[in-house]
Design a protein around this motif. Structure first.
Motif, PDB file in Angstrom:
ATOM      1  N   ILE A  71       0.847  -1.198   0.000  1.00 54.43           N
ATOM      2  CA  ILE A  71       0.000   0.000   0.000  1.00 54.43           C
ATOM      3  C   ILE A  71       0.882   1.246   0.000  1.00 54.43           C
ATOM      4  CG2 ILE A  71      -1.754   1.295   1.279  1.00 54.43           C
ATOM      5  CD1 ILE A  71      -2.643  -1.420   2.439  1.00 54.43           C
ATOM      6  N   PHE A  72       0.710   2.107  -0.994  1.00 55.64           N
ATOM      7  CA  PHE A  72       1.434   3.376  -1.038  1.00 55.64           C
ATOM      8  C   PHE A  72       0.597   4.413  -0.300  1.00 55.64           C
ATOM      9  CE2 PHE A  72       2.394   7.436  -3.289  1.00 55.64           C
ATOM     10  CZ  PHE A  72       3.692   7.576  -2.840  1.00 55.64           C
ATOM     11  N   ASP A  73       1.064   4.797   0.878  1.00 58.12           N
ATOM     12  CA  ASP A  73       0.296   5.702   1.729  1.00 58.12           C
ATOM     13  C   ASP A  73       1.198   6.841   2.206  1.00 58.12           C
ATOM     14  OD1 ASP A  73      -1.647   6.834   3.259  1.00 58.12           O
ATOM     15  OD2 ASP A  73      -1.507   5.387   4.894  1.00 58.12           O
ATOM     16  N   PRO A  74       1.540   7.788   1.315  1.00 60.87           N
ATOM     17  CA  PRO A  74       2.444   8.872   1.728  1.00 60.87           C
ATOM     18  C   PRO A  74       1.746   9.837   2.671  1.00 60.87           C
ATOM     19  CG  PRO A  74       1.621   9.276  -0.473  1.00 60.87           C
ATOM     20  CD  PRO A  74       1.094   7.930  -0.069  1.00 60.87           C
ATOM     21  N   TYR A  75       2.535  10.487   3.515  1.00 61.83           N
ATOM     22  CA  TYR A  75       1.989  11.428   4.506  1.00 61.83           C
ATOM     23  C   TYR A  75       2.653  12.782   4.309  1.00 61.83           C
ATOM     24  CZ  TYR A  75       1.149  13.617   9.006  1.00 61.83           C
ATOM     25  OH  TYR A  75       0.788  14.498   9.994  1.00 61.83           O
ATOM     26  N   ASP A  76       1.852  13.817   4.091  1.00 61.20           N
ATOM     27  CA  ASP A  76       2.352  15.195   4.007  1.00 61.20           C
ATOM     28  C   ASP A  76       3.498  15.295   2.997  1.00 61.20           C
ATOM     29  OD1 ASP A  76       2.368  17.830   4.559  1.00 61.20           O
ATOM     30  OD2 ASP A  76       3.396  17.692   6.491  1.00 61.20           O
ATOM     31  N   LEU A  77       3.257  14.752   1.804  1.00 55.11           N
ATOM     32  CA  LEU A  77       4.306  14.656   0.793  1.00 55.11           C
ATOM     33  C   LEU A  77       4.496  15.993   0.069  1.00 55.11           C
ATOM     34  CD1 LEU A  77       6.209  12.508  -0.336  1.00 55.11           C
ATOM     35  CD2 LEU A  77       4.522  12.025  -2.089  1.00 55.11           C
ATOM     36  N   THR A 120      17.512  13.533  12.285  1.00 60.51           N
ATOM     37  CA  THR A 120      16.100  13.796  12.604  1.00 60.51           C
ATOM     38  C   THR A 120      15.342  14.229  11.360  1.00 60.51           C
ATOM     39  OG1 THR A 120      16.794  14.498  14.806  1.00 60.51           O
ATOM     40  CG2 THR A 120      14.560  15.044  14.142  1.00 60.51           C
ATOM     41  N   LYS A 121      15.933  15.116  10.593  1.00 59.87           N
ATOM     42  CA  LYS A 121      15.298  15.593   9.368  1.00 59.87           C
ATOM     43  C   LYS A 121      15.140  14.453   8.367  1.00 59.87           C
ATOM     44  CE  LYS A 121      15.692  19.220   5.860  1.00 59.87           C
ATOM     45  NZ  LYS A 121      16.556  20.299   5.300  1.00 59.87           N
ATOM     46  N   ALA A 122      16.154  13.614   8.270  1.00 60.41           N
ATOM     47  CA  ALA A 122      16.102  12.476   7.338  1.00 60.41           C
ATOM     48  C   ALA A 122      15.001  11.497   7.723  1.00 60.41           C
ATOM     49  CB  ALA A 122      17.458  11.769   7.310  1.00 60.41           C
ATOM     50  N   ILE A 123      14.827  11.254   9.039  1.00 61.40           N
ATOM     51  CA  ILE A 123      13.767  10.336   9.500  1.00 61.40           C
ATOM     52  C   ILE A 123      12.401  10.904   9.171  1.00 61.40           C
ATOM     53  CG2 ILE A 123      12.685   9.384  11.572  1.00 61.40           C
ATOM     54  CD1 ILE A 123      15.537   9.124  12.755  1.00 61.40           C
ATOM     55  N   VAL A 124      12.199  12.194   9.414  1.00 59.77           N
ATOM     56  CA  VAL A 124      10.911  12.833   9.123  1.00 59.77           C
ATOM     57  C   VAL A 124      10.615  12.774   7.624  1.00 59.77           C
ATOM     58  CG1 VAL A 124       9.687  15.035   9.127  1.00 59.77           C
ATOM     59  CG2 VAL A 124      10.971  14.328  11.145  1.00 59.77           C
ATOM     60  N   MET A 125      11.611  13.061   6.790  1.00 55.86           N
ATOM     61  CA  MET A 125      11.419  13.006   5.335  1.00 55.86           C
ATOM     62  C   MET A 125      11.109  11.583   4.867  1.00 55.86           C
ATOM     63  SD  MET A 125      14.452  15.579   4.090  1.00 55.86           S
ATOM     64  CE  MET A 125      14.151  15.386   2.335  1.00 55.86           C
ATOM     65  N   ALA A 126      11.794  10.608   5.451  1.00 56.56           N
ATOM     66  CA  ALA A 126      11.555   9.203   5.064  1.00 56.56           C
ATOM     67  C   ALA A 126      10.139   8.766   5.416  1.00 56.56           C
ATOM     68  CB  ALA A 126      12.580   8.311   5.748  1.00 56.56           C
ATOM     69  N   PHE A 127       9.645   9.194   6.592  1.00 53.88           N
ATOM     70  CA  PHE A 127       8.271   8.836   6.972  1.00 53.88           C
ATOM     71  C   PHE A 127       7.242   9.557   6.099  1.00 53.88           C
ATOM     72  CE2 PHE A 127       9.849   7.027  11.008  1.00 53.88           C
ATOM     73  CZ  PHE A 127       9.108   5.860  10.997  1.00 53.88           C
ATOM     74  N   LYS A 129      11.742   0.454   2.894  1.00 55.74           N
ATOM     75  CA  LYS A 129      13.182   0.164   2.796  1.00 55.74           C
ATOM     76  C   LYS A 129      14.002   1.418   3.060  1.00 55.74           C
ATOM     77  CE  LYS A 129      12.890  -3.831  -0.257  1.00 55.74           C
ATOM     78  NZ  LYS A 129      13.245  -4.403  -1.576  1.00 55.74           N
ATOM     79  N   LEU A 130      13.468   2.564   2.632  1.00 58.79           N
ATOM     80  CA  LEU A 130      14.180   3.830   2.851  1.00 58.79           C
ATOM     81  C   LEU A 130      14.191   4.201   4.330  1.00 58.79           C
ATOM     82  CD1 LEU A 130      15.625   5.964   1.132  1.00 58.79           C
ATOM     83  CD2 LEU A 130      13.484   7.238   1.074  1.00 58.79           C
ATOM     84  N   ILE A 131      13.050   3.972   5.003  1.00 57.05           N
ATOM     85  CA  ILE A 131      12.984   4.236   6.452  1.00 57.05           C
ATOM     86  C   ILE A 131      13.990   3.360   7.187  1.00 57.05           C
ATOM     87  CG2 ILE A 131      11.503   4.147   8.495  1.00 57.05           C
ATOM     88  CD1 ILE A 131       9.100   4.628   6.604  1.00 57.05           C
ATOM     89  N   GLN A 132      14.052   2.090   6.787  1.00 60.02           N
ATOM     90  CA  GLN A 132      14.995   1.156   7.412  1.00 60.02           C
ATOM     91  C   GLN A 132      16.445   1.609   7.187  1.00 60.02           C
ATOM     92  OE1 GLN A 132      14.398  -2.866   6.152  1.00 60.02           O
ATOM     93  NE2 GLN A 132      16.199  -3.633   7.197  1.00 60.02           N
ATOM     94  N   GLU A 133      16.731   2.065   5.965  1.00 58.55           N
ATOM     95  CA  GLU A 133      18.083   2.539   5.641  1.00 58.55           C
ATOM     96  C   GLU A 133      18.462   3.747   6.505  1.00 58.55           C
ATOM     97  OE1 GLU A 133      20.343   4.656   1.890  1.00 58.55           O
ATOM     98  OE2 GLU A 133      18.577   3.402   1.478  1.00 58.55           O
ATOM     99  N   VAL A 134      17.518   4.691   6.674  1.00 62.74           N
ATOM    100  CA  VAL A 134      17.790   5.897   7.460  1.00 62.74           C
ATOM    101  C   VAL A 134      18.003   5.546   8.923  1.00 62.74           C
ATOM    102  CG1 VAL A 134      16.804   8.086   8.264  1.00 62.74           C
ATOM    103  CG2 VAL A 134      16.584   7.429   5.873  1.00 62.74           C
ATOM    104  N   LEU A 135      17.115   4.712   9.475  1.00 62.75           N
ATOM    105  CA  LEU A 135      17.206   4.355  10.897  1.00 62.75           C
ATOM    106  C   LEU A 135      18.505   3.622  11.211  1.00 62.75           C
ATOM    107  CD1 LEU A 135      13.647   3.194  12.016  1.00 62.75           C
ATOM    108  CD2 LEU A 135      14.872   5.214  12.748  1.00 62.75           C
ATOM    109  N   GLU A 136      18.886   2.701  10.330  1.00 66.33           N
ATOM    110  CA  GLU A 136      20.080   1.905  10.596  1.00 66.33           C
ATOM    111  C   GLU A 136      21.371   2.682  10.345  1.00 66.33           C
ATOM    112  OE1 GLU A 136      19.684  -1.740   8.445  1.00 66.33           O
ATOM    113  OE2 GLU A 136      17.978  -2.416   9.662  1.00 66.33           O
ATOM    114  N   SER A 137      21.244   3.883   9.770  1.00 67.13           N
ATOM    115  CA  SER A 137      22.412   4.749   9.588  1.00 67.13           C
ATOM    116  C   SER A 137      22.700   5.588  10.831  1.00 67.13           C
ATOM    117  CB  SER A 137      22.205   5.677   8.386  1.00 67.13           C
ATOM    118  OG  SER A 137      21.976   4.943   7.223  1.00 67.13           O
TER     119      SER A 137
END
Length: 913
Positions: free
Chosen positions: A734-740, A759-766, A772-780
């Motif tokens: 499901i593609f469900d973007p928020y405040d894109l 912090t900015k990267a996490i907010v942008m990813a969400f 997969k992008l959220i996972q990449e940002v968090l694990e960085s």
């Protein structure tokens, strides 16, 4: 997107009819379940039902040699080409008549279908680009009766077809000069199976009366001579495959008639068969119908199944008996053996049983059985990991929602189960039955540790347990009373009387010790459990009450009545706050024997089960219909309808009757069509709703008996005629973007990440909501900066991050890393989240379930390691003590020896002196 629930799995039913297939690697088993197929991964201990369905029950399944494609054929002859990789339907085709069997050639280029007395060979789909996936190559005529089974030679040059006319036909799949067809007789009953020997034209045939014929061929596979066309001389030596590719479309779809006359010339050159030996399974006059068989060509192992539930393992061609065992007293419908020859799968349609047996170690790899009759009730465990179901067969089964397997079955009840539930701890299951008992089962030791009974025998129709798990109550359907017991002591605390009709439903308030009881006397009574069980309030309704449910916060009560309405009550003030008329949403189908239309029949239908969502904003309702409805409580509108089945093999599915089935004497459903091998008379006994144990078959009616939302809110389950259906939110699709915004792209997010603005990267990813992008940002994020970043996260993204962490726990290997994230988020934002506890409850429960599952797995492993270490230490200590004892003994011996030597020296010196 919130209610984008999709079909996830089917539990409670493991096999209905049709043939079983092992995947080419031998690790998974494909089983038809009604109009769906289930894939049992035996290595990883998981089961999955594919999200696709045919219009009728599946009769046979053909699996390609590479395991990528499968052809599902239903009872009416409609075929569906399925990709097992993408789990989707590729093509649909109709064979116009019921198909008995379907089998791919070992090279994967052709497949043969048998229907009536004909065998049809098609080009296999996917081998070359074509508009039509199913292209007919050749039609083979020969048998006088229905064809039953197919088998191919190893090199795909020939195939054999068994028939009910007691003959087996060997056909050439290509144009051979010395083999067009050959007929094998010698049996006195219908052919059940035929098998070619490995790399040979020798063949084994088995008939229903338990006879095995071994046929030897005078020609090897390499001795088959291709029949060349007129334009090519024999010196060219082109194979039949090359000629087949040169065929024009006009020459496709040719026919081979087995009954055609042949020339006398060259008859000696034709392939000939001779019956080498004939064996019989039924010895000493014991007649036992042979129903299924399988053969492994490499290890020469023959497995045969019989109508009495017995199966034999023989080694061919010597016919040496290896094993003779019994599954049950029911007919074995299908047998399959995996590629390595280690595992044998048995399907028993009468019991709905599926077994995978490892014959060398004589142990079960898989042993699953659904409820014999339909399921009545279900309940989720508090952590959402387990589901418990109760059925008309008197069994209570506990299912693992992750693996899809039943891991324990309780059979203490002697009659139909009417209700099941978990206590708040999640380790105790309570079940009420029509046998007059309420039983408590322990999930630690898997035993019945409490049995609650009434002073005089009565049938319990419903059950409820309070939020603390200390008080259990059950309603009676014949004495109109409610019985209350203490779970700890097992004593009957009180009998609540006051209702004037059978008790249909009970529900405890999650926040207070208040019991709501619904009855057919058109009332809902509220009982105060702390104040001597007095009636606190009586709610009057306009019709018989069928179901009652409290909202998760305990402030609202939902009531379903016989007139098709769902009413909502403020039980504190005894005021009705709203109502939903749901009769038009049920859309009841017309049964085959109904005298009235579906529209008229729907006027008398109603919802029989209710369940609130985890956040309490919506309610799930189901009844005697193929639809499950989700309503918004506050707005009182229908949000979504789920069609739980499209299987026309069930009754009450179609709105209009098929006029082709109507005669001047009435419906064709009334005609006695019994007397077959598998099915009896298709007429239900008067008043029967769920079939019977007699010889009559029964077309079950589609219905939803119970519904339940998962505590996590990610899924919901329904007990239906087809089984236990689970619908869940598949967030990955499901593609469900928020405040894109336009500048939020993966490349920009990675640029921000390189600048270490986490912090900015996490907010942008969400905002982009790419998993997969959220996972990449968090694990960085460095682990020592997690606390700082958690404190700077906006409150809105904390909830999203917690939900992501909960889903990541199920798959990720970075367990400690994600646990640090969870701990810091809850410690820093706990007070703020507490104010929104109602909305966050599903997310927190989802998180708790994921962590608890890892805790159980790791704790078992750690305990096992601790026990091993203790064992090793104790063994080493014992050996150390033993060694010290031995050394001390040796020292004493040495001292004694020295003393004795000293004495002898003294004596010698004295003698010398």
């Amino acid at each position: 997107m919130k209610f984008a629930y999709k079909f996830s799995n089917l539990l409670g039913t493991v096999y209905r009819r049709g043939n079983l297939n092992f995947t080419p690697d031998g690790n998974s088993l494909i089983s038809p379940v009604g109009n769906r197929i289930s894939l049992f991964d035996l290595k990883n201990n998981k089961s999955e039902t594919l999200p696709l369905a045919t219009r009728y029950n599946i009769a046979c399944v053909g699996l390609s040699p590479d395991g990528n494609l499968a052809i599902l054929v239903d009872e009416e002859g409609a075929a569906v080409l399925v990709s097992l990789i993408s789990k989707s339907v590729i093509h649909q085709f109709h064979f116009q008549k019921p198909v008995h069997s379907i089998c791919f050639s070992p090279d994967g280029k052709k497949f043969v279908v048998t229907k009536d007395n004909v065998a049809m060979m098609y080009h296999a789909p996917g081998k070359k680009r074509e508009f039509n996936a199913f292209v007919l190559d050749t039609t083979y005529y020969g048998a006088y009766d229905e064809t039953t089974c197919i088998d191919w030679t190893d090199d795909s040059k020939c195939f054999a077809v068994g028939s009910k006319d007691m003959s087996t036909w060997v056909f050439g799949a290509e144009r051979w000069a010395n083999l067009i067809y050959y007929v094998l007789g010698g049996h006195k009953d219908a052919i059940v199976a035929c098998f070619f020997e490995e790399k040979s034209l020798d063949i084994y045939t088995l008939s229903r009366d338990g006879a095995l014929c071994i046929w030897q061929c005078d020609t090897e596979l390499s001795g088959l001579k291709p029949r060349l066309s007129k334009d090519h001389s024999e010196d060219n030596g082109e194979s039949a495959i090359d000629l087949d590719e040169e065929l024009t479309e006009e020459q496709k779809g040719k026919e081979v008639h087995g009954k055609a006359s042949t020339n006398d010339k060259g008859r000696t050159e034709k392939v000939k068969y001779s019956c080498a030996v004939k064996h019989f399974f039924n010895k000493e006059g014991d007649f036992n119908t042979l129903t299924a068989a399988a053969y492994h060509k490499k290890i020469h192992l023959l497995i045969t199944g019989f109508a009495s539930g017995i199966f034999h393992l023989h080694e061919l061609p010597e016919f040496n008996l290896i094993h003779s065992l019994s599954i049950s007293d029911q007919r074995i419908a299908s047998i399959s053996i995996n590629s390595t020859g280690d595992w044998i799968a048995f399907g028993c349609a009468g019991l709905g049983q599926l077994l995978v047996w490892e014959w060398q170690s004589e142990s079960y790899v898989l042993k699953q059985q659904g409820h014999f009759n339909s399921m009545v009730s279900l309940a989720y465990s508090p952590d959402g990991q387990y589901l418990v179901t109760g059925g008309h067969d008197g069994k209570v089964k506990v299912w693992n929602t992750t693996s899809g397997f039943c891991f324990v079955t309780f059979t203490e009840h002697s009659s139909s189960i009417s209700a099941v539930t978990f206590t708040s701890s999640g380790y105790v299951i309570l079940s009420a039955s029509l046998d007059g008992t309420v039983r408590a089962f322990d999930l630690h030791r898997y035993r019945n540790f409490r049995t609650f009974t009434s002073p005089r025998p009565t049938q319990f129709s419903c059950l409820a347990v309070d939020s603390g798990g200390e008080i259990v109550s059950a309603g009676s359907q014949d004495s109109f009373e409610i019985f209350v017991w203490s779970v700890k002591s097992g004593r009957l605390l009180d009998v609540l009387a006051g209702h004037e009709g059978p008790i249909s439903s009970l529900s405890f308030n999650p926040m207070k010790c208040v019991l709501a009881s619904a009855s057919w006397d058109k009332t809902v009574r509220l009982w105060d459990m702390l104040d001597s069980w007095r009636t606190k309030e009586t709610l009057q309704l306009s019709s018989d009450v069928l179901a009652v449910a409290f909202r998760p916060d305990g402030k609202e009560l939902a009531v379903a009545s016989l007139d098709g309405q769902i009413t909502f009550w403020d039980h504190e003030n005894a005021m009705q706050t709203g109502s939903i008329v749901g009769r038009h949403d049920l859309q009841m189908g017309r049964k085959e024997l109904d005298k009235i239309t579906a529209k008229q029949a729907a006027k008398g239908k109603s919802f029989t089960t209710l369940c609130y969502s985890a956040d309490g904003q919506c309610i799930l309702a189901g009844g005697l219909s193929k639809f499950v409805c989700i309503y918004h409580v506050k707005e009182q509108i229908l949000i979504k309808k789920f069609e739980i089945s499209c299987n026309l093999s069930l009754d009450a599915m179609e709105e209009y009757l098929d006029r082709r089935k109507m005669t001047e004497f009435g419906s064709m459903a009334l005609i006695d069509e019994g007397g077959g091998d598998d099915e009896g008379v298709a007429i239900p006994l008067p008043g029967v709703k769920r079939g019977d144990m007699s010889s009559r078959s029964f077309k079950p009616e589609i219905r939803v008996t119970c519904l339940s939302f998962s505590p996590t809110g990610r899924s919901w389950a329904a007990t239906t005629t087809e089984g236990l259906l689970i619908y869940s939110l598949d967030a990955g699709l499901i593609f469900d973007p928020y405040d894109l915004e336009i500048d939020i792209t993966p490349s920009n997010i990675r640029k921000v990440l390189l600048q270490k603005e986490f912090t900015k990267a996490i907010v942008m990813a969400f905002r982009l909501n790419e998993k997969k992008l959220i996972q990449e940002v968090l694990e960085s994020v460095p682990y020592n900066e997690i606390e700082v970043i958690s404190s700077s996260l906006p409150e809105l993204y904390v909830e999203k991050l917690l939900e992501f962490l909960a889903s990541s726990f199920e798959k990720s290997r970075h367990l400690e890393f994600y646990l640090i994230w969870t701990q810091k988020l809850l410690m820093l934002h706990g007070c703020k989240l507490k104010a929104r506890s109602n909305k966050l409850l599903p997310t927190v429960q989802f998180l708790q379930r994921s962590i608890h599952r890892h805790f159980e797995d790791l704790s078992k492993l750690c305990d096992w390691n601790c026990y091993n270490m203790k064992y090793i230490l104790s063994i080493s200590q014992q050996r150390g003590i033993k060694r010290t004892a031995e050394t001390s003994e040796n020292d004493e011996d040495l001292v004694n020896l020295e003393d004795s030597s000293d004495d002898s020296l003294m004596e010698e010196s004295a003698g010398v002196s």
